[in-house]
Design an enzyme around this catalytic site. Structure first.
Site, PDB file in Angstrom:
ATOM      1  N   TYR A 125      14.439  21.689  45.187  1.00 44.47           N
ATOM      2  CA  TYR A 125      14.160  23.002  45.768  1.00 44.47           C
ATOM      3  C   TYR A 125      14.260  24.121  44.723  1.00 44.47           C
ATOM      4  O   TYR A 125      13.821  25.239  44.965  1.00 44.47           O
ATOM      5  CB  TYR A 125      15.117  23.309  46.928  1.00 44.47           C
ATOM      6  CG  TYR A 125      14.902  22.439  48.157  1.00 44.47           C
ATOM      7  CD1 TYR A 125      13.817  21.573  48.245  1.00 44.47           C
ATOM      8  CD2 TYR A 125      15.778  22.491  49.222  1.00 44.47           C
ATOM      9  CE1 TYR A 125      13.626  20.774  49.357  1.00 44.47           C
ATOM     10  CE2 TYR A 125      15.597  21.695  50.344  1.00 44.47           C
ATOM     11  CZ  TYR A 125      14.527  20.833  50.407  1.00 44.47           C
ATOM     12  OH  TYR A 125      14.346  20.036  51.510  1.00 44.47           O
TER      13      TYR A 125
ATOM     14  N   LYS B  60      17.920   7.669  45.709  1.00 45.75           N
ATOM     15  CA  LYS B  60      16.700   6.845  45.657  1.00 45.75           C
ATOM     16  C   LYS B  60      16.624   6.282  44.237  1.00 45.75           C
ATOM     17  O   LYS B  60      15.650   6.460  43.497  1.00 45.75           O
ATOM     18  CB  LYS B  60      15.476   7.722  46.004  1.00 45.75           C
ATOM     19  CG  LYS B  60      14.184   6.963  46.214  1.00 45.75           C
ATOM     20  CD  LYS B  60      14.134   6.138  47.478  1.00 45.75           C
ATOM     21  CE  LYS B  60      12.820   5.379  47.565  1.00 45.75           C
ATOM     22  NZ  LYS B  60      12.828   4.341  48.619  1.00 45.75           N
TER      23      LYS B  60
ATOM     24  N   ASP C  91      15.953   5.879  52.295  1.00 44.17           N
ATOM     25  CA  ASP C  91      15.144   5.361  53.408  1.00 44.17           C
ATOM     26  C   ASP C  91      15.992   4.503  54.329  1.00 44.17           C
ATOM     27  O   ASP C  91      15.907   4.589  55.562  1.00 44.17           O
ATOM     28  CB  ASP C  91      13.909   4.598  52.892  1.00 44.17           C
ATOM     29  CG  ASP C  91      14.190   3.757  51.662  1.00 44.17           C
ATOM     30  OD1 ASP C  91      15.293   3.874  51.095  1.00 44.17           O
ATOM     31  OD2 ASP C  91      13.321   2.965  51.267  1.00 44.17           O
TER      32      ASP C  91
ATOM     33  N   ASP D  28      19.007  17.736  53.387  1.00 48.43           N
ATOM     34  CA  ASP D  28      18.261  18.576  54.324  1.00 48.43           C
ATOM     35  C   ASP D  28      17.687  17.711  55.452  1.00 48.43           C
ATOM     36  O   ASP D  28      17.829  18.010  56.649  1.00 48.43           O
ATOM     37  CB  ASP D  28      17.127  19.257  53.531  1.00 48.43           C
ATOM     38  CG  ASP D  28      16.455  20.368  54.317  1.00 48.43           C
ATOM     39  OD1 ASP D  28      16.906  20.682  55.419  1.00 48.43           O
ATOM     40  OD2 ASP D  28      15.463  20.918  53.806  1.00 48.43           O
TER      41      ASP D  28
ATOM     42  N   ASP E 238      19.281  16.852  59.606  1.00 43.45           N
ATOM     43  CA  ASP E 238      18.527  17.119  60.834  1.00 43.45           C
ATOM     44  C   ASP E 238      18.471  15.883  61.729  1.00 43.45           C
ATOM     45  O   ASP E 238      18.458  16.000  62.960  1.00 43.45           O
ATOM     46  CB  ASP E 238      17.111  17.622  60.516  1.00 43.45           C
ATOM     47  CG  ASP E 238      17.090  19.141  60.367  1.00 43.45           C
ATOM     48  OD1 ASP E 238      18.165  19.724  60.139  1.00 43.45           O
ATOM     49  OD2 ASP E 238      16.009  19.752  60.497  1.00 43.45           O
TER      50      ASP E 238
END
Ligand code: NAD
Length: 371
Positions: free
Chosen positions: A141, A192, A225, A249, A253
Protein backbone atom coordinates in the site's frame (compact mmCIF):
# COMPACT_ATOMS: atom_id res chain seq x y z
CA UNK A 1 -1.84 13.46 34.17
CA UNK A 2 -4.72 14.41 31.90
CA UNK A 3 -4.86 12.25 28.77
CA UNK A 4 -5.64 14.14 25.57
CA UNK A 5 -8.09 12.45 23.23
CA UNK A 6 -8.87 13.68 19.74
CA UNK A 7 -12.31 12.65 18.50
CA UNK A 8 -12.87 12.59 14.71
CA UNK A 9 -16.37 11.55 13.58
CA UNK A 10 -15.65 11.52 9.80
CA UNK A 11 -18.31 10.82 7.13
CA UNK A 12 -21.49 8.77 6.67
CA UNK A 13 -22.44 6.92 9.87
CA UNK A 14 -19.22 8.15 11.51
CA UNK A 15 -20.85 11.02 13.47
CA UNK A 16 -23.77 8.82 14.63
CA UNK A 17 -21.62 6.04 16.08
CA UNK A 18 -18.88 8.28 17.45
CA UNK A 19 -21.35 10.40 19.39
CA UNK A 20 -22.43 7.20 21.20
CA UNK A 21 -18.81 6.35 22.01
CA UNK A 22 -18.28 9.93 23.20
CA UNK A 23 -21.29 9.50 25.53
CA UNK A 24 -19.53 6.51 27.08
CA UNK A 25 -16.44 8.67 27.63
CA UNK A 26 -18.70 11.23 29.34
CA UNK A 27 -20.05 8.52 31.61
CA UNK A 28 -16.53 7.42 32.54
CA UNK A 29 -15.60 11.00 33.32
CA UNK A 30 -18.67 11.69 35.43
CA UNK A 31 -18.99 8.30 37.19
CA UNK A 32 -15.39 7.47 37.95
CA UNK A 33 -13.44 10.66 37.33
CA UNK A 34 -11.51 9.47 34.28
CA UNK A 35 -8.98 12.24 33.75
CA UNK A 36 -9.20 13.17 30.07
CA UNK A 37 -9.57 16.21 27.87
CA UNK A 38 -11.30 15.81 24.52
CA UNK A 39 -10.89 17.83 21.34
CA UNK A 40 -12.83 17.37 18.11
CA UNK A 41 -11.24 17.26 14.65
CA UNK A 42 -12.29 16.56 11.08
CA UNK A 43 -11.01 14.15 8.43
CA UNK A 44 -12.54 12.78 5.26
CA UNK A 45 -14.92 13.92 2.55
CA UNK A 46 -16.88 16.38 4.66
CA UNK A 47 -13.58 17.90 5.77
CA UNK A 48 -12.54 18.21 2.13
CA UNK A 49 -15.83 19.94 1.21
CA UNK A 50 -15.43 22.40 4.05
CA UNK A 51 -11.70 23.10 3.96
CA UNK A 52 -10.39 21.87 0.60
CA UNK A 53 -8.30 19.21 2.34
CA UNK A 54 -9.43 15.75 3.53
CA UNK A 55 -6.85 16.03 6.31
CA UNK A 56 -6.72 19.66 7.44
CA UNK A 57 -3.41 20.72 9.02
CA UNK A 58 -5.26 21.61 12.25
CA UNK A 59 -6.45 18.00 12.58
CA UNK A 60 -2.98 16.63 11.87
CA UNK A 61 -1.46 18.96 14.47
CA UNK A 62 -4.01 17.95 17.13
CA UNK A 63 -3.49 14.27 16.25
CA UNK A 64 0.27 14.61 16.75
CA UNK A 65 -0.19 16.32 20.10
CA UNK A 66 -2.80 14.00 21.62
CA UNK A 67 -2.40 10.62 23.31
CA UNK A 68 -5.12 8.85 21.34
CA UNK A 69 -7.46 9.42 18.43
CA UNK A 70 -11.00 8.03 18.39
CA UNK A 71 -12.16 7.92 14.78
CA UNK A 72 -15.41 6.97 13.00
CA UNK A 73 -14.92 6.34 9.28
CA UNK A 74 -14.27 8.31 6.09
CA UNK A 75 -15.32 8.09 2.46
CA UNK A 76 -18.31 8.00 0.15
CA UNK A 77 -19.01 7.70 -3.56
CA UNK A 78 -19.37 11.49 -3.95
CA UNK A 79 -15.62 11.79 -3.31
CA UNK A 80 -14.51 8.79 -5.39
CA UNK A 81 -13.74 10.87 -8.49
CA UNK A 82 -11.39 13.27 -6.70
CA UNK A 83 -7.69 13.00 -7.50
CA UNK A 84 -6.20 10.27 -5.30
CA UNK A 85 -4.30 12.68 -3.00
CA UNK A 86 -7.57 14.46 -2.11
CA UNK A 87 -9.62 11.35 -1.37
CA UNK A 88 -10.79 10.56 2.17
CA UNK A 89 -9.06 7.16 2.16
CA UNK A 90 -5.73 8.81 1.33
CA UNK A 91 -6.17 11.17 4.28
CA UNK A 92 -6.62 8.24 6.64
CA UNK A 93 -3.58 6.44 5.21
CA UNK A 94 -1.57 9.64 5.65
CA UNK A 95 -2.70 10.09 9.25
CA UNK A 96 -1.65 6.53 10.10
CA UNK A 97 1.67 7.09 8.37
CA UNK A 98 2.32 10.49 10.01
CA UNK A 99 1.63 9.00 13.44
CA UNK A 100 3.76 5.94 12.61
CA UNK A 101 0.94 3.63 13.62
CA UNK A 102 2.54 0.46 12.39
CA UNK A 103 0.58 -2.11 14.39
CA UNK A 104 -3.09 -2.71 13.67
CA UNK A 105 -4.91 -4.90 16.19
CA UNK A 106 -8.22 -6.43 15.20
CA UNK A 107 -9.81 -8.74 17.73
CA UNK A 108 -12.46 -11.12 16.44
CA UNK A 109 -14.59 -12.35 19.30
CA UNK A 110 -17.98 -13.91 19.01
CA UNK A 111 -20.25 -13.03 21.91
CA UNK A 112 -21.97 -16.39 22.65
CA UNK A 113 -25.43 -14.85 22.28
CA UNK A 114 -24.53 -13.67 18.76
CA UNK A 115 -23.47 -17.10 17.45
CA UNK A 116 -26.62 -17.28 15.30
CA UNK A 117 -25.72 -13.97 13.59
CA UNK A 118 -22.69 -15.59 11.94
CA UNK A 119 -23.15 -17.14 8.53
CA UNK A 120 -21.07 -20.08 9.78
CA UNK A 121 -22.44 -22.94 11.88
CA UNK A 122 -22.63 -22.35 15.66
CA UNK A 123 -20.14 -25.11 16.46
CA UNK A 124 -17.57 -23.62 14.07
CA UNK A 125 -17.65 -20.12 15.55
CA UNK A 126 -19.06 -20.32 19.10
CA UNK A 127 -16.32 -19.28 21.52
CA UNK A 128 -14.18 -17.70 18.81
CA UNK A 129 -11.53 -15.41 20.28
CA UNK A 130 -8.62 -14.41 18.09
CA UNK A 131 -6.54 -11.36 17.32
CA UNK A 132 -5.23 -10.32 13.92
CA UNK A 133 -2.08 -8.19 14.10
CA UNK A 134 -1.64 -6.44 10.77
CA UNK A 135 1.42 -4.44 9.70
CA UNK A 136 -0.06 -1.08 8.77
CA UNK A 137 2.49 1.38 7.44
CA UNK A 138 4.49 -0.69 4.98
CA UNK A 139 4.06 -3.22 2.24
CA UNK A 140 2.32 -2.83 -1.09
CA UNK A 141 0.00 0.00 0.00
CA UNK A 142 2.98 2.32 0.42
CA UNK A 143 5.77 0.85 -1.73
CA UNK A 144 7.37 2.87 -4.53
CA UNK A 145 7.34 2.96 -7.49
CA UNK A 146 3.57 3.05 -7.92
CA UNK A 147 1.10 4.47 -10.39
CA UNK A 148 -0.36 3.95 -13.83
CA UNK A 149 1.81 4.86 -16.83
CA UNK A 150 1.35 4.82 -20.59
CA UNK A 151 4.04 2.87 -22.42
CA UNK A 152 5.53 3.74 -25.82
CA UNK A 153 3.18 1.15 -27.31
CA UNK A 154 0.24 3.26 -26.10
CA UNK A 155 -0.82 0.52 -23.65
CA UNK A 156 -1.20 1.45 -19.98
CA UNK A 157 0.62 -0.34 -17.15
CA UNK A 158 -0.25 -0.26 -13.44
CA UNK A 159 2.51 -0.68 -10.86
CA UNK A 160 2.57 -1.22 -7.11
CA UNK A 161 5.57 -2.38 -5.14
CA UNK A 162 5.65 -4.84 -2.26
CA UNK A 163 8.56 -3.86 -0.03
CA UNK A 164 9.44 -4.64 3.60
CA UNK A 165 12.56 -3.82 5.57
CA UNK A 166 13.57 -6.33 8.21
CA UNK A 167 13.15 -3.75 10.99
CA UNK A 168 9.53 -3.24 9.98
CA UNK A 169 8.93 -6.99 10.14
CA UNK A 170 10.72 -7.36 13.47
CA UNK A 171 8.77 -4.62 15.26
CA UNK A 172 5.34 -5.98 14.25
CA UNK A 173 6.51 -9.46 15.23
CA UNK A 174 7.33 -8.20 18.73
CA UNK A 175 3.84 -6.70 19.06
CA UNK A 176 2.20 -9.98 18.04
CA UNK A 177 4.27 -12.10 20.42
CA UNK A 178 3.74 -9.73 23.37
CA UNK A 179 -0.02 -9.96 22.79
CA UNK A 180 0.14 -13.75 22.45
CA UNK A 181 1.85 -13.95 25.84
CA UNK A 182 -1.23 -12.34 27.38
CA UNK A 183 -3.53 -14.75 25.56
CA UNK A 184 -3.10 -18.41 24.55
CA UNK A 185 0.63 -18.13 23.68
CA UNK A 186 0.29 -19.01 20.00
CA UNK A 187 1.25 -16.97 16.92
CA UNK A 188 0.53 -17.91 13.31
CA UNK A 189 2.51 -15.84 10.81
CA UNK A 190 0.77 -15.56 7.44
CA UNK A 191 2.73 -14.94 4.24
CA UNK A 192 3.11 -16.04 0.64
CA UNK A 193 6.71 -17.20 0.96
CA UNK A 194 6.36 -19.77 -1.80
CA UNK A 195 5.92 -17.03 -4.42
CA UNK A 196 6.95 -13.62 -3.03
CA UNK A 197 10.57 -12.99 -2.01
CA UNK A 198 9.48 -10.14 0.28
CA UNK A 199 7.45 -12.55 2.35
CA UNK A 200 10.26 -15.10 2.29
CA UNK A 201 12.19 -12.43 4.21
CA UNK A 202 9.07 -11.91 6.37
CA UNK A 203 9.08 -15.59 7.35
CA UNK A 204 12.81 -15.58 8.15
CA UNK A 205 12.64 -12.46 10.33
CA UNK A 206 9.53 -13.66 12.21
CA UNK A 207 11.28 -16.98 12.91
CA UNK A 208 14.48 -15.24 14.07
CA UNK A 209 12.63 -12.89 16.43
CA UNK A 210 10.59 -15.79 17.82
CA UNK A 211 13.65 -17.95 18.40
CA UNK A 212 15.72 -15.29 20.11
CA UNK A 213 13.02 -13.54 22.19
CA UNK A 214 9.94 -15.76 22.57
CA UNK A 215 10.93 -19.42 22.97
CA UNK A 216 7.88 -19.84 25.24
CA UNK A 217 5.41 -18.89 22.47
CA UNK A 218 4.38 -21.39 19.79
CA UNK A 219 5.01 -20.14 16.23
CA UNK A 220 3.51 -21.57 13.07
CA UNK A 221 3.62 -20.28 9.48
CA UNK A 222 0.77 -20.44 6.98
CA UNK A 223 0.39 -19.37 3.36
CA UNK A 224 -2.24 -16.70 2.93
CA UNK A 225 -4.48 -18.71 0.61
CA UNK A 226 -4.60 -21.53 3.13
CA UNK A 227 -5.17 -19.02 5.96
CA UNK A 228 -8.22 -17.62 4.15
CA UNK A 229 -9.58 -21.14 3.84
CA UNK A 230 -8.79 -22.10 7.45
CA UNK A 231 -10.50 -18.95 8.75
CA UNK A 232 -13.83 -20.17 7.44
CA UNK A 233 -13.15 -23.89 7.96
CA UNK A 234 -11.82 -23.93 11.52
CA UNK A 235 -11.29 -20.38 12.83
CA UNK A 236 -10.91 -21.42 16.46
CA UNK A 237 -7.49 -22.94 15.67
CA UNK A 238 -6.05 -19.39 15.70
CA UNK A 239 -4.95 -17.33 18.68
CA UNK A 240 -2.84 -14.47 17.23
CA UNK A 241 -2.29 -14.04 13.49
CA UNK A 242 0.49 -11.69 12.38
CA UNK A 243 0.67 -10.66 8.75
CA UNK A 244 1.46 -8.02 6.16
CA UNK A 245 -0.59 -4.93 5.42
CA UNK A 246 -2.55 -6.25 2.43
CA UNK A 247 -3.02 -9.82 3.69
CA UNK A 248 -4.19 -8.41 7.04
CA UNK A 249 -6.63 -6.12 5.30
CA UNK A 250 -8.29 -9.04 3.55
CA UNK A 251 -8.12 -11.65 6.33
CA UNK A 252 -9.54 -9.27 8.92
CA UNK A 253 -12.62 -8.69 6.78
CA UNK A 254 -13.12 -12.45 6.64
CA UNK A 255 -12.85 -12.56 10.41
CA UNK A 256 -15.40 -9.74 10.55
CA UNK A 257 -18.00 -12.00 8.99
CA UNK A 258 -17.21 -14.81 11.43
CA UNK A 259 -18.49 -12.60 14.21
CA UNK A 260 -21.83 -11.87 12.58
CA UNK A 261 -21.58 -8.20 11.73
CA UNK A 262 -18.88 -5.78 10.79
CA UNK A 263 -20.75 -3.39 13.09
CA UNK A 264 -19.37 -5.28 16.11
CA UNK A 265 -15.67 -5.10 15.29
CA UNK A 266 -13.27 -2.62 16.87
CA UNK A 267 -9.64 -1.96 15.98
CA UNK A 268 -6.56 -0.25 17.35
CA UNK A 269 -3.54 1.07 15.49
CA UNK A 270 -0.54 1.66 17.70
CA UNK A 271 2.89 3.26 17.51
CA UNK A 272 5.82 2.15 19.62
CA UNK A 273 4.84 4.36 22.58
CA UNK A 274 1.22 3.26 23.15
CA UNK A 275 -0.19 6.19 21.26
CA UNK A 276 -3.05 4.94 19.14
CA UNK A 277 -5.80 5.50 16.61
CA UNK A 278 -8.96 3.63 17.56
CA UNK A 279 -11.67 3.03 15.00
CA UNK A 280 -14.32 0.52 14.00
CA UNK A 281 -13.32 -1.88 11.23
CA UNK A 282 -16.30 -0.86 9.11
CA UNK A 283 -16.59 2.07 6.72
CA UNK A 284 -19.09 4.90 6.41
CA UNK A 285 -22.05 2.66 5.42
CA UNK A 286 -23.67 5.24 3.11
CA UNK A 287 -26.67 2.92 2.61
CA UNK A 288 -27.81 3.44 6.22
CA UNK A 289 -26.24 6.81 7.11
CA UNK A 290 -28.51 9.28 8.88
CA UNK A 291 -31.23 6.67 9.56
CA UNK A 292 -30.42 5.74 13.17
CA UNK A 293 -29.73 2.18 11.97
CA UNK A 294 -25.97 1.91 12.43
CA UNK A 295 -24.60 -0.38 15.11
CA UNK A 296 -22.50 1.79 17.47
CA UNK A 297 -20.92 -1.17 19.28
CA UNK A 298 -17.78 -1.37 17.14
CA UNK A 299 -17.11 2.29 17.98
CA UNK A 300 -17.80 1.71 21.68
CA UNK A 301 -15.58 -1.39 21.70
CA UNK A 302 -12.87 0.66 19.95
CA UNK A 303 -13.10 3.06 22.88
CA UNK A 304 -12.60 0.08 25.21
CA UNK A 305 -9.39 -0.72 23.33
CA UNK A 306 -8.31 2.92 23.76
CA UNK A 307 -8.83 2.59 27.50
CA UNK A 308 -6.77 -0.61 27.59
CA UNK A 309 -3.89 0.12 25.22
CA UNK A 310 -3.28 3.87 25.54
CA UNK A 311 -4.70 4.83 28.94
CA UNK A 312 -3.73 1.56 30.66
CA UNK A 313 -7.22 1.42 32.16
CA UNK A 314 -7.76 -2.31 31.69
CA UNK A 315 -10.42 -2.52 34.41
CA UNK A 316 -12.49 0.24 32.81
CA UNK A 317 -12.05 -1.36 29.38
CA UNK A 318 -13.50 -4.57 30.79
CA UNK A 319 -16.43 -2.70 32.27
CA UNK A 320 -17.27 -1.18 28.89
CA UNK A 321 -16.98 -4.58 27.18
CA UNK A 322 -19.12 -6.13 29.88
CA UNK A 323 -21.77 -3.42 29.46
CA UNK A 324 -21.88 -4.17 25.71
CA UNK A 325 -22.25 -7.89 26.33
CA UNK A 326 -25.05 -7.38 28.87
CA UNK A 327 -27.03 -5.22 26.44
CA UNK A 328 -26.64 -7.88 23.75
CA UNK A 329 -27.65 -10.59 26.24
CA UNK A 330 -30.80 -8.62 27.07
CA UNK A 331 -31.78 -9.03 23.41
CA UNK A 332 -31.20 -5.46 22.20
CA UNK A 333 -30.33 -5.54 18.50
CA UNK A 334 -29.61 -2.99 15.80
CA UNK A 335 -30.84 -4.19 12.38
CA UNK A 336 -27.49 -5.73 11.36
CA UNK A 337 -27.66 -8.29 14.22
CA UNK A 338 -31.44 -8.53 14.55
CA UNK A 339 -33.42 -11.76 14.73
CA UNK A 340 -37.16 -12.13 15.21
CA UNK A 341 -37.37 -12.56 19.01
CA UNK A 342 -35.00 -9.69 19.70
CA UNK A 343 -35.82 -6.07 20.48
CA UNK A 344 -35.02 -3.85 17.52
CA UNK A 345 -33.28 -0.64 18.58
CA UNK A 346 -31.65 2.25 16.77
CA UNK A 347 -28.14 3.66 17.08
CA UNK A 348 -29.06 6.14 19.81
CA UNK A 349 -30.98 3.69 21.96
CA UNK A 350 -28.25 1.07 21.69
CA UNK A 351 -25.70 3.64 22.84
CA UNK A 352 -27.93 4.75 25.70
CA UNK A 353 -28.51 1.14 26.83
CA UNK A 354 -24.75 0.55 27.01
CA UNK A 355 -24.28 3.78 28.94
CA UNK A 356 -26.99 2.78 31.43
CA UNK A 357 -25.45 -0.68 31.92
CA UNK A 358 -22.03 0.85 32.34
CA UNK A 359 -23.30 3.19 35.02
CA UNK A 360 -24.71 0.20 36.92
CA UNK A 361 -21.52 -1.80 36.50
CA UNK A 362 -19.39 1.05 37.71
CA UNK A 363 -21.56 1.22 40.82
CA UNK A 364 -20.94 -2.46 41.70
CA UNK A 365 -18.26 -4.86 40.48
CA UNK A 366 -19.32 -7.58 37.99
CA UNK A 367 -17.57 -10.45 36.24
CA UNK A 368 -14.65 -9.80 33.90
CA UNK A 369 -14.51 -10.18 30.15
CA UNK A 370 -11.09 -10.11 28.56
CA UNK A 371 -10.25 -9.71 24.86
P1 NAD B 1 -18.91 -0.36 4.83
O1 NAD B 1 -18.19 -1.04 5.95
O2 NAD B 1 -19.16 1.08 4.98
O3 NAD B 1 -20.33 -1.08 4.62
C1 NAD B 1 -20.44 -2.46 4.24
C2 NAD B 1 -21.81 -2.99 4.69
O4 NAD B 1 -21.79 -3.11 6.12
C3 NAD B 1 -22.96 -2.06 4.35
O5 NAD B 1 -24.08 -2.84 4.03
C4 NAD B 1 -23.23 -1.30 5.63
O6 NAD B 1 -24.56 -0.87 5.80
C5 NAD B 1 -22.84 -2.33 6.68
N1 NAD B 1 -22.31 -1.68 7.88
C6 NAD B 1 -21.11 -1.09 8.03
N2 NAD B 1 -20.97 -0.59 9.25
C7 NAD B 1 -22.12 -0.86 9.90
C8 NAD B 1 -22.60 -0.58 11.21
N3 NAD B 1 -21.86 0.07 12.14
N4 NAD B 1 -23.83 -1.00 11.55
C9 NAD B 1 -24.58 -1.68 10.66
N5 NAD B 1 -24.19 -1.97 9.42
C10 NAD B 1 -22.96 -1.57 9.03
O7 NAD B 1 -18.08 -0.67 3.50
P2 NAD B 1 -18.29 -0.08 2.03
O8 NAD B 1 -19.74 0.01 1.71
O9 NAD B 1 -17.42 -0.93 1.19
O10 NAD B 1 -17.66 1.37 2.06
C11 NAD B 1 -18.41 2.56 2.17
C12 NAD B 1 -17.45 3.73 2.24
O11 NAD B 1 -16.66 3.62 3.43
C13 NAD B 1 -16.47 3.78 1.07
O12 NAD B 1 -16.32 5.11 0.67
C14 NAD B 1 -15.18 3.26 1.65
O13 NAD B 1 -14.03 3.78 1.02
C15 NAD B 1 -15.27 3.74 3.08
N6 NAD B 1 -14.50 2.95 4.04
C16 NAD B 1 -13.87 3.64 5.01
C17 NAD B 1 -13.16 2.96 5.98
C18 NAD B 1 -12.48 3.75 7.07
O14 NAD B 1 -12.73 4.93 7.19
N7 NAD B 1 -11.65 3.14 7.87
C19 NAD B 1 -13.12 1.56 5.97
C20 NAD B 1 -13.82 0.88 4.95
C21 NAD B 1 -14.51 1.58 4.00
Amino acid sequence: MTAKILIIPGDGIGPEIISQAANILDELESSCGLNISCEWGELGGEAYDRTGSPLPESTLKMAKECDAVLFGAAGGSQWDSLPRHLRPETALLRLRRELDLFANLRPAILFPCLATSSTLKDEVVAGLDMMIVRELTGGIYFGEPRGVETLDSGKRRGINTLVYHEDEIARITHVAFEIARKRANRVCSVDKANVLETTELWRQVVSDVAESHYPDVELTHMLVDNAAMQLVREPKQFDVIVTTNMFGDILSDISAMLTGSIGMLPSASLDSSQKGLYEPVHGTAPDIAGQDKANPLAAILSLAMLLRYTLNEGELAMKVEQAVERVIEKGMRTPDIYFTEAQLVGTRQMGQEVRDELRLLLAWSGWKFIW
